[in-house]
Design a protein around this motif. Structure first.
Motif, short mmCIF file in Angstrom:
data_model
loop_
_atom_site.label_atom_id
_atom_site.label_comp_id
_atom_site.label_asym_id
_atom_site.label_seq_id
_atom_site.Cartn_x
_atom_site.Cartn_y
_atom_site.Cartn_z
N THR A 20 0.79 -1.21 0.00
CA THR A 20 0.00 0.00 0.00
C THR A 20 0.83 1.27 0.00
N ARG A 87 -10.40 5.68 -13.15
CA ARG A 87 -10.99 5.36 -11.86
C ARG A 87 -11.57 6.64 -11.25
N LEU A 135 -4.27 5.77 -4.99
CA LEU A 135 -5.73 5.72 -4.86
C LEU A 135 -6.38 5.33 -6.18
N ALA A 140 -9.85 3.26 -5.30
CA ALA A 140 -10.53 3.83 -4.14
C ALA A 140 -11.84 4.49 -4.57
N LYS A 141 -12.88 4.32 -3.76
CA LYS A 141 -14.21 4.83 -4.13
C LYS A 141 -14.79 5.73 -3.03
N LEU A 144 -16.77 3.87 -0.13
CA LEU A 144 -16.08 3.38 1.06
C LEU A 144 -16.00 4.49 2.11
N LEU A 161 -6.53 4.78 3.40
CA LEU A 161 -7.61 4.54 2.43
C LEU A 161 -7.10 3.70 1.27
N SER A 165 -8.65 -0.02 0.44
CA SER A 165 -9.14 -0.31 -0.91
C SER A 165 -8.40 -1.48 -1.53
N SER A 170 -14.82 -3.17 1.96
CA SER A 170 -15.93 -2.59 1.21
C SER A 170 -17.03 -2.12 2.16
#
Length: 287
Positions: A20, A87, A135, A140-141, A144, A161, A165, A170
């Motif tokens: 990450t 995205r 992200l 990443a959304k 979330l 974050l 993700s 979720s």
């Protein structure tokens, strides 16, 4: 904490950190390498060429990389390729050429200002460019973040974050854990919980053998060592019904079965290690 468990958790956290953490330094050229991960997926790695090269990678379905012809990887070297990854957080526009069944080249990243503004409005600081790319890479959304807000969790950092993700935390997972009566105290707790695949079903199995509402730190210890409800029930069938989580962790780590605890009454002594690494005789484990 038992030494072997500490090592286990350290490895998990190190792996999570690698997965990450993206580009810590700003500037430099954004390069890509693309290869076939499977029939339906591609492995995309990004690297930023600076004083220290940083790399971030993810696996994508072929259809997610718009404009890319997978057959190009099987064609002759030097074939031009291009694709776009779009995205919520932003987009990557990449172009390059094939060689040895891989494609390499450069990318241009464009962050979505509306997404960054949404994070800031939600109480999350503005991501750095590197975090913004990460992200985007992990998909990443907003949903979330919305789920965390509904649950009144503390807003995560951009990097947390990213981790959530990447691991697949979720809105459904957050809601399912809450429905099971389990609400982590800290948002960051979702990282090891999801990384270890702690599910409502697992928590329910612990509840059925008398371990209800176990603190998150102890759940992580149990799951990290593969301690199941069946493992606990085996001790209970031999009369050990009130073993603490720390004792269960010790027993599992040292491979001590319930039959050995029963035989302890005949006078055999076996050393364990406490959380302070001091020796403890087997009788200390008895209810």
């Amino acid at each position: 904490m038992h030494r072997s468990l500490s090592i286990c958790l350290a490895l998990i956290l190190a792996t999570l950190s690698i997965a990450t953490t993206g580009f810590a330094a700003e500037g430099g050229t954004l390069r890509f390498e693309l290869s076939g991960a499977s029939r339906d997926r591609l492995q995309l790695s990004l690297s930023r060429i600076v004083s220290a090269n940083r790399t971030s990678g993810s696996s994508f379905e072929v259809r997610e990389l718009a404009g890319f012809d997978r057959a190009a990887l099987q064609g002759r070297d030097g074939t031009p390729v291009g694709f776009t990854l779009v995205r919520e957080a932003g987009r990557l526009d990449c172009s390059g050429r094939t060689a040895n069944r891989r494609a390499t080249g450069s990318c241009r990243f464009t962050g979505d200002p509306a997404f960054a503004a949404y994070l800031v409005a939600s109480g999350i600081r503005q991501p750095t460019e590197g975090e913004w790319i990460d992200l985007t890479m992990v998909g990443a959304k907003r949903s979330l973040v919305d789920a965390l807000k509904r649950g009144r969790y503390t807003m995560p950092t951009p990097n947390t974050l990213v981790g959530m993700s990447a691991l697949g935390v979720s809105p459904d997972y957050i809601a399912a854990m809450a429905a099971a009566g389990y609400r982590p105290r800290k948002t960051e707790d979702f990282l090891p919980l999801k990384a270890l695949d702690v599910s409502p079903a697992y928590l329910g199995s612990l509840k059925r053998v008398g371990y209800d509402r176990v603190p998150v730190e102890e759940v992580i210890q149990l799951r990290a060592l593969g301690i199941t409800a069946d493992f606990i029930a085996d001790y209970q069938r031999h009369g050990f019904r009130d073993l603490s989580v720390s004792r269960l962790v010790q027993l599992k780590a040292l491979g001590i079965r319930p039959q050995e605890l029963v035989r302890q009454t005949s006078g055999r002594r076996v050393s364990l290690v406490t959380e302070q690494d001091a020796p403890v005789i087997m009788s200390a484990l008895l209810p």
